[in-house]
Write a protein that holds these residues in place. Sequence first.
Motif, PDB file in Angstrom:
ATOM      1  N   VAL A  56      45.843  22.702  -3.550  1.00 47.63           N
ATOM      2  CA  VAL A  56      46.108  21.396  -2.932  1.00 47.63           C
ATOM      3  C   VAL A  56      47.551  21.008  -3.213  1.00 47.63           C
ATOM      4  CG1 VAL A  56      43.707  20.633  -3.116  1.00 47.63           C
ATOM      5  CG2 VAL A  56      45.295  20.126  -4.980  1.00 47.63           C
ATOM      6  N   SER A  57      47.979  19.872  -2.681  1.00 47.04           N
ATOM      7  CA  SER A  57      49.347  19.404  -2.922  1.00 47.04           C
ATOM      8  C   SER A  57      49.433  18.694  -4.276  1.00 47.04           C
ATOM      9  CB  SER A  57      49.774  18.433  -1.822  1.00 47.04           C
ATOM     10  OG  SER A  57      49.049  17.219  -1.937  1.00 47.04           O
ATOM     11  N   THR A  58      50.653  18.583  -4.789  1.00 42.66           N
ATOM     12  CA  THR A  58      50.833  17.843  -6.042  1.00 42.66           C
ATOM     13  C   THR A  58      50.462  16.379  -5.849  1.00 42.66           C
ATOM     14  OG1 THR A  58      53.179  17.537  -5.548  1.00 42.66           O
ATOM     15  CG2 THR A  58      52.607  19.352  -7.012  1.00 42.66           C
ATOM     16  N   ARG A  59      50.700  15.861  -4.672  1.00 38.47           N
ATOM     17  CA  ARG A  59      50.333  14.473  -4.368  1.00 38.47           C
ATOM     18  C   ARG A  59      48.821  14.269  -4.521  1.00 38.47           C
ATOM     19  NH1 ARG A  59      53.533  11.043  -1.924  1.00 38.47           N
ATOM     20  NH2 ARG A  59      52.675   9.095  -1.129  1.00 38.47           N
ATOM     21  N   THR A  60      48.040  15.251  -4.079  1.00 42.26           N
ATOM     22  CA  THR A  60      46.584  15.176  -4.233  1.00 42.26           C
ATOM     23  C   THR A  60      46.210  15.171  -5.711  1.00 42.26           C
ATOM     24  OG1 THR A  60      46.192  16.232  -2.101  1.00 42.26           O
ATOM     25  CG2 THR A  60      44.412  16.362  -3.706  1.00 42.26           C
ATOM     26  N   VAL A  61      46.872  15.996  -6.490  1.00 46.99           N
ATOM     27  CA  VAL A  61      46.608  16.024  -7.936  1.00 46.99           C
ATOM     28  C   VAL A  61      46.946  14.671  -8.550  1.00 46.99           C
ATOM     29  CG1 VAL A  61      47.284  17.059 -10.154  1.00 46.99           C
ATOM     30  CG2 VAL A  61      46.868  18.521  -8.158  1.00 46.99           C
ATOM     31  N   TRP A  62      48.064  14.087  -8.169  1.00 43.97           N
ATOM     32  CA  TRP A  62      48.438  12.775  -8.711  1.00 43.97           C
ATOM     33  C   TRP A  62      47.346  11.743  -8.420  1.00 43.97           C
ATOM     34  CZ3 TRP A  62      53.869  12.934  -6.076  1.00 43.97           C
ATOM     35  CH2 TRP A  62      54.702  13.819  -6.773  1.00 43.97           C
ATOM     36  N   ARG A  63      46.869  11.732  -7.170  1.00 44.45           N
ATOM     37  CA  ARG A  63      45.819  10.773  -6.792  1.00 44.45           C
ATOM     38  C   ARG A  63      44.533  11.034  -7.577  1.00 44.45           C
ATOM     39  NH1 ARG A  63      47.775  11.461  -1.292  1.00 44.45           N
ATOM     40  NH2 ARG A  63      46.224  13.092  -1.046  1.00 44.45           N
ATOM     41  N   ASP A  64      44.164  12.306  -7.680  1.00 48.06           N
ATOM     42  CA  ASP A  64      42.936  12.649  -8.413  1.00 48.06           C
ATOM     43  C   ASP A  64      43.038  12.252  -9.882  1.00 48.06           C
ATOM     44  OD1 ASP A  64      41.863  13.674  -6.093  1.00 48.06           O
ATOM     45  OD2 ASP A  64      42.097  15.785  -6.674  1.00 48.06           O
ATOM     46  N   MET A  65      44.178  12.507 -10.485  1.00 46.04           N
ATOM     47  CA  MET A  65      44.342  12.187 -11.904  1.00 46.04           C
ATOM     48  C   MET A  65      44.327  10.674 -12.113  1.00 46.04           C
ATOM     49  SD  MET A  65      44.257  15.099 -13.236  1.00 46.04           S
ATOM     50  CE  MET A  65      44.763  14.926 -14.904  1.00 46.04           C
ATOM     51  N   ALA A  66      44.940   9.931 -11.201  1.00 46.48           N
ATOM     52  CA  ALA A  66      44.923   8.466 -11.302  1.00 46.48           C
ATOM     53  C   ALA A  66      43.499   7.941 -11.176  1.00 46.48           C
ATOM     54  CB  ALA A  66      45.823   7.847 -10.225  1.00 46.48           C
ATOM     55  N   MET A  67      42.746   8.514 -10.263  1.00 46.33           N
ATOM     56  CA  MET A  67      41.357   8.100 -10.087  1.00 46.33           C
ATOM     57  C   MET A  67      40.527   8.430 -11.325  1.00 46.33           C
ATOM     58  SD  MET A  67      37.968   8.790  -9.204  1.00 46.33           S
ATOM     59  CE  MET A  67      38.048  10.528  -8.961  1.00 46.33           C
ATOM     60  N   MET A  68      40.723   9.613 -11.901  1.00 49.22           N
ATOM     61  CA  MET A  68      39.973   9.993 -13.104  1.00 49.22           C
ATOM     62  C   MET A  68      40.311   9.055 -14.260  1.00 49.22           C
ATOM     63  SD  MET A  68      39.738  14.205 -12.770  1.00 49.22           S
ATOM     64  CE  MET A  68      40.733  14.465 -14.153  1.00 49.22           C
ATOM     65  N   ALA A  69      41.583   8.724 -14.423  1.00 50.26           N
ATOM     66  CA  ALA A  69      41.980   7.806 -15.498  1.00 50.26           C
ATOM     67  C   ALA A  69      41.384   6.420 -15.262  1.00 50.26           C
ATOM     68  CB  ALA A  69      43.499   7.722 -15.585  1.00 50.26           C
ATOM     69  N   ALA A  70      41.351   5.975 -14.004  1.00 45.54           N
ATOM     70  CA  ALA A  70      40.807   4.656 -13.687  1.00 45.54           C
ATOM     71  C   ALA A  70      39.308   4.575 -13.935  1.00 45.54           C
ATOM     72  CB  ALA A  70      41.113   4.301 -12.232  1.00 45.54           C
ATOM     73  N   THR A  71      38.616   5.710 -13.873  1.00 42.52           N
ATOM     74  CA  THR A  71      37.173   5.708 -14.109  1.00 42.52           C
ATOM     75  C   THR A  71      36.815   5.857 -15.584  1.00 42.52           C
ATOM     76  OG1 THR A  71      36.976   8.079 -13.711  1.00 42.52           O
ATOM     77  CG2 THR A  71      36.628   6.617 -11.825  1.00 42.52           C
ATOM     78  N   GLY A  72      37.834   5.972 -16.435  1.00 45.75           N
ATOM     79  CA  GLY A  72      37.564   6.004 -17.864  1.00 45.75           C
ATOM     80  C   GLY A  72      37.641   7.360 -18.536  1.00 45.75           C
ATOM     81  N   LEU A  73      37.945   8.402 -17.782  1.00 41.68           N
ATOM     82  CA  LEU A  73      38.116   9.709 -18.432  1.00 41.68           C
ATOM     83  C   LEU A  73      39.373   9.655 -19.306  1.00 41.68           C
ATOM     84  CD1 LEU A  73      37.248  12.191 -15.576  1.00 41.68           C
ATOM     85  CD2 LEU A  73      35.994  11.840 -17.676  1.00 41.68           C
ATOM     86  N   PRO A  74      39.323  10.251 -20.489  1.00 37.86           N
ATOM     87  CA  PRO A  74      40.456  10.162 -21.408  1.00 37.86           C
ATOM     88  C   PRO A  74      41.617  11.090 -21.030  1.00 37.86           C
ATOM     89  CG  PRO A  74      38.734  11.496 -22.380  1.00 37.86           C
ATOM     90  CD  PRO A  74      38.191  10.978 -21.069  1.00 37.86           C
ATOM     91  N   VAL A  75      42.147  10.913 -19.829  1.00 40.65           N
ATOM     92  CA  VAL A  75      43.232  11.756 -19.349  1.00 40.65           C
ATOM     93  C   VAL A  75      44.518  10.938 -19.303  1.00 40.65           C
ATOM     94  CG1 VAL A  75      42.723  11.289 -16.921  1.00 40.65           C
ATOM     95  CG2 VAL A  75      43.920  13.352 -17.521  1.00 40.65           C
ATOM     96  N   THR A  76      45.606  11.558 -19.747  1.00 37.88           N
ATOM     97  CA  THR A  76      46.909  10.908 -19.662  1.00 37.88           C
ATOM     98  C   THR A  76      47.903  11.897 -19.076  1.00 37.88           C
ATOM     99  OG1 THR A  76      47.438  11.544 -21.929  1.00 37.88           O
ATOM    100  CG2 THR A  76      46.612   9.318 -21.593  1.00 37.88           C
ATOM    101  N   GLY A  77      48.936  11.344 -18.501  1.00 37.95           N
ATOM    102  CA  GLY A  77      49.978  12.184 -17.929  1.00 37.95           C
ATOM    103  C   GLY A  77      51.310  11.496 -18.006  1.00 37.95           C
ATOM    104  N   GLU A  78      52.336  12.310 -18.089  1.00 40.86           N
ATOM    105  CA  GLU A  78      53.691  11.777 -18.120  1.00 40.86           C
ATOM    106  C   GLU A  78      54.558  12.657 -17.239  1.00 40.86           C
ATOM    107  OE1 GLU A  78      57.149  10.905 -21.414  1.00 40.86           O
ATOM    108  OE2 GLU A  78      55.048  10.718 -22.004  1.00 40.86           O
ATOM    109  N   ARG A  79      55.341  12.000 -16.387  1.00 33.85           N
ATOM    110  CA  ARG A  79      56.192  12.732 -15.454  1.00 33.85           C
ATOM    111  C   ARG A  79      57.069  13.734 -16.220  1.00 33.85           C
ATOM    112  NH1 ARG A  79      57.581  11.970 -10.252  1.00 33.85           N
ATOM    113  NH2 ARG A  79      56.609   9.926 -10.159  1.00 33.85           N
ATOM    114  N   GLY A  80      57.039  14.954 -15.734  1.00 32.52           N
ATOM    115  CA  GLY A  80      57.847  16.009 -16.328  1.00 32.52           C
ATOM    116  C   GLY A  80      57.159  16.754 -17.459  1.00 32.52           C
TER     117      GLY A  80
END
Length: 118
Positions: A31-55
């Motif tokens: 998939v595109s990186t944009r799709t990954v960004w959206r998926d990761m934001a959604m997972m974080a919003a649902t309470g999964l303990p995922v974090t990310g930092e640009r770069g």
Amino acid sequence: MKRDSRLYDLVQILRDGKLHTAEELAGRLGVSTRTVWRDMAMMAATGLPVTGERGLGYILRAPLMLPPTVLTPDELDALATGLRHLEANDPARARAAKSLLYKISTLLPQANLPREEE
């Protein structure tokens, strides 16, 4: 790839405790990186303990245990097909295969397996 399957795959990848860039994840999932960004934001919003930092990338902040009965539709299909093959072609294991199919259909109703009792 459906979103549910992709999210499941993302969680499985992140369970290794390592940093993963959006580009790497996108490549692995096709998939595109944009799709990954959206998926990761959604997972974080649902309470999964995922974090990310640009770069740097994404990581699970805490271990995430998934129930062992969480199977993808393809895994369920492969399991049921294998058990049906055993039931039909291996008389010594036919009863066990049929019993296991019944247990799977009971424990995992989403598998939509016929529930034939023994």
